[in-house]
Design an enzyme around this catalytic site. Structure first.
Site, PDB file in Angstrom:
ATOM      1  N   ASP A  18       0.861  -1.192   0.000  1.00 40.26           N
ATOM      2  CA  ASP A  18       0.000   0.000   0.000  1.00 40.26           C
ATOM      3  C   ASP A  18       0.893   1.237   0.000  1.00 40.26           C
ATOM      4  O   ASP A  18       2.080   1.163   0.338  1.00 40.26           O
ATOM      5  CB  ASP A  18      -0.898   0.014   1.243  1.00 40.26           C
ATOM      6  CG  ASP A  18      -1.911   1.156   1.201  1.00 40.26           C
ATOM      7  OD1 ASP A  18      -2.668   1.248   0.222  1.00 40.26           O
ATOM      8  OD2 ASP A  18      -1.930   1.973   2.138  1.00 40.26           O
ATOM      9  N   SER A  19       0.293   2.374  -0.366  1.00 37.37           N
ATOM     10  CA  SER A  19       1.043   3.627  -0.319  1.00 37.37           C
ATOM     11  C   SER A  19       1.426   3.980   1.123  1.00 37.37           C
ATOM     12  O   SER A  19       2.374   4.718   1.350  1.00 37.37           O
ATOM     13  CB  SER A  19       0.189   4.754  -0.896  1.00 37.37           C
ATOM     14  OG  SER A  19      -1.020   4.852  -0.160  1.00 37.37           O
ATOM     15  N   CYS A  41      -4.107  -1.350  -2.410  1.00 35.18           N
ATOM     16  CA  CYS A  41      -4.234   0.099  -2.542  1.00 35.18           C
ATOM     17  C   CYS A  41      -5.060   0.318  -3.808  1.00 35.18           C
ATOM     18  O   CYS A  41      -4.673  -0.141  -4.885  1.00 35.18           O
ATOM     19  CB  CYS A  41      -2.842   0.714  -2.684  1.00 35.18           C
ATOM     20  SG  CYS A  41      -2.841   2.466  -3.070  1.00 35.18           S
ATOM     21  N   GLU A  44      -3.414   9.587   7.986  1.00 34.67           N
ATOM     22  CA  GLU A  44      -1.959   9.421   8.097  1.00 34.67           C
ATOM     23  C   GLU A  44      -1.394  10.316   9.221  1.00 34.67           C
ATOM     24  O   GLU A  44      -0.382  10.005   9.823  1.00 34.67           O
ATOM     25  CB  GLU A  44      -1.268   9.754   6.762  1.00 34.67           C
ATOM     26  CG  GLU A  44      -1.479   8.699   5.663  1.00 34.67           C
ATOM     27  CD  GLU A  44      -0.613   7.440   5.823  1.00 34.67           C
ATOM     28  OE1 GLU A  44       0.440   7.506   6.481  1.00 34.67           O
ATOM     29  OE2 GLU A  44      -1.008   6.384   5.292  1.00 34.67           O
ATOM     30  N   CYS A  89     -11.155   2.922  -0.609  1.00 34.02           N
ATOM     31  CA  CYS A  89      -9.778   3.302  -0.258  1.00 34.02           C
ATOM     32  C   CYS A  89      -9.468   2.574   1.038  1.00 34.02           C
ATOM     33  O   CYS A  89     -10.293   2.569   1.967  1.00 34.02           O
ATOM     34  CB  CYS A  89      -9.651   4.804  -0.063  1.00 34.02           C
ATOM     35  SG  CYS A  89      -8.042   5.296   0.612  1.00 34.02           S
ATOM     36  N   HIS A 121      -7.643   3.124   3.469  1.00 36.93           N
ATOM     37  CA  HIS A 121      -7.545   3.889   4.716  1.00 36.93           C
ATOM     38  C   HIS A 121      -8.906   4.095   5.391  1.00 36.93           C
ATOM     39  O   HIS A 121      -8.974   4.301   6.600  1.00 36.93           O
ATOM     40  CB  HIS A 121      -6.972   5.284   4.438  1.00 36.93           C
ATOM     41  CG  HIS A 121      -5.505   5.329   4.204  1.00 36.93           C
ATOM     42  ND1 HIS A 121      -4.908   4.758   3.111  1.00 36.93           N
ATOM     43  CD2 HIS A 121      -4.500   5.904   4.920  1.00 36.93           C
ATOM     44  CE1 HIS A 121      -3.604   4.975   3.163  1.00 36.93           C
ATOM     45  NE2 HIS A 121      -3.326   5.673   4.245  1.00 36.93           N
TER      46      HIS A 121
HETATM   47  N1  DGL Z   1      -4.853   3.588   0.467  1.00 35.17           N
HETATM   48  C1  DGL Z   1      -4.845   3.982  -0.884  1.00 35.17           C
HETATM   49  C2  DGL Z   1      -6.091   3.535  -1.631  1.00 35.17           C
HETATM   50  O1  DGL Z   1      -6.669   2.520  -1.289  1.00 35.17           O
HETATM   51  C3  DGL Z   1      -4.627   5.433  -1.200  1.00 35.17           C
HETATM   52  C4  DGL Z   1      -4.054   6.298  -0.208  1.00 35.17           C
HETATM   53  C5  DGL Z   1      -3.208   7.360  -0.854  1.00 35.17           C
HETATM   54  O2  DGL Z   1      -3.757   8.345  -1.381  1.00 35.17           O
HETATM   55  O3  DGL Z   1      -2.013   7.159  -0.818  1.00 35.17           O
HETATM   56  O4  DGL Z   1      -6.473   4.167  -2.587  1.00 35.17           O
END
Ligand code: DGL
Length: 300
Positions: free
Chosen positions: A26-27, A89, A174, A208, A210
């Site tokens: 993931d990012s 991600c 974050e 997403c 997160h």
């Molecule tokens: N967690 C990532 C997703 O599922 C994106 C988060 C980011 O913008 O880095 O899209």
């Protein structure tokens, strides 16, 4: 020098016949919401998690940057012995997965596999809506890619979809500000915006990784008939199914109940944030991803 190193690394990946962990990328820390559900369902495998926190968020980055960063991460994870990498991600799945699968894999590790989170989600989403109106909450990058519109149209063409980009949510999470008053303002803002776009929505997809951390706040805002769908369990179910159908890959996944965590940023900071997702202590290590030259042939 760099080219020599890259060629050596690719050679090492190609010759690797040993067992290895399932890689989860993931990012940042968001993909831990996917790892957690995968581990709940498939606890006996080993996992290697990598968060590219130094370059997160990906959601507002260009197509080319997300592709390049994701390819670097996947190459590193193959180098660590992962026979299978899940792009946990949505942004990387939307912007990099197809090119890596179709162009790069054959050059860097044709026996390995890379999977994303969009297909497993869209294959199952139909069961969550009666009204056939769904709202998608995602990063700007995922929304702009239209990946969800394309994939849902493929499996459930009768479903009407509206999308809402939520560019403030990942930075809030974050920075651990999502439970603050300011954080709640931005959560409410995007929810109101999407509900105004279509009053027949009866399911909202958290597209997403997160966003599951926002479930308590979002639930306090939306009407009770709207279901919130998070991806972790859907992806875990599909991975289980994939491993049953692909014994060649499954046999190369090591089974020792071990999880290792890596980040491209500060390891203590990562471990602290990761604890929020995993509900257990996490000890991460910091790594640096090597830039891939175009000359490796890994990029077109
Ligand atoms: N967690 C990532 C997703 O599922 C994106 C988060 C980011 O913008 O880095 O899209």
């Amino acid at each position: 020098m760099r080219r020599k190193y890259q060629l050596l690394m690719i050679e090492k990946i190609r010759n690797n016949k040993q067992l290895g962990s399932i890689g989860i990328f993931d990012s940042g820390v968001g993909g831990l919401s996917i790892l957690k559900e995968i581990r709940n369902l498939l606890p006996h495998y080993d996992y290697l998690y990598l968060g590219d926190n130094a370059r997160a968020p990906y959601g507002t980055r260009s197509f080319d940057s997300v592709y390049q960063y994701t390819l670097e991460a996947v190459t590193w994870m193959f180098g660590m012995g992962c026979p299978l990498v899940i792009l946990a991600c949505n942004t990387a799945s939307a912007k990099a997965l197809r090119t890596i699968q179709q162009k790069d894999l054959a050059k860097i590790a044709s026996n390995n596999r890379v999977l994303g989170v969009i297909r497993p989600t869209t294959e199952s989403i139909s069961q969550y809506t009666k009204s056939r109106h769904i709202g998608i909450l995602a990063t700007s990058g995922t929304v702009k890619s239209d990946s969800y519109l394309i994939e849902i149209a493929r499996y459930s063409p009768d479903i009407q979809i509206v999308q809402q980009a939520c560019p403030m949510w990942v930075p809030l999470i974050e920075n651990n500000e999502h439970l603050s008053e300011g954080g709640f303002f931005f959560i409410e803002k995007y929810i109101r915006q999407i509900l105004l776009k279509d009053d027949k929505i009866d399911a909202l997809l958290l597209a997403c990784t997160h966003y599951p951390l926002l479930i308590p706040a979002i639930s306090s805002i939306i009407p009770p008939h709207i279901r919130l769908i998070s991806q972790g369990t859907l992806v875990a179910e599909k991975l289980k199914d994939y491993l049953l159908r692909h014994s060649d890959i499954e046999q190369r996944c090591s089974k020792g109940n071990l999880v290792r965590y890596f980040t491209t940023e500060d390891k203590n900071d990562f471990s602290e944030k990761a604890r929020l997702f995993m509900d257990e202590p996490v000890a991460a290590q910091t790594i640096q991803l090597s830039r891939l030259d175009n000359s490796t042939g890994c990029k077109d």
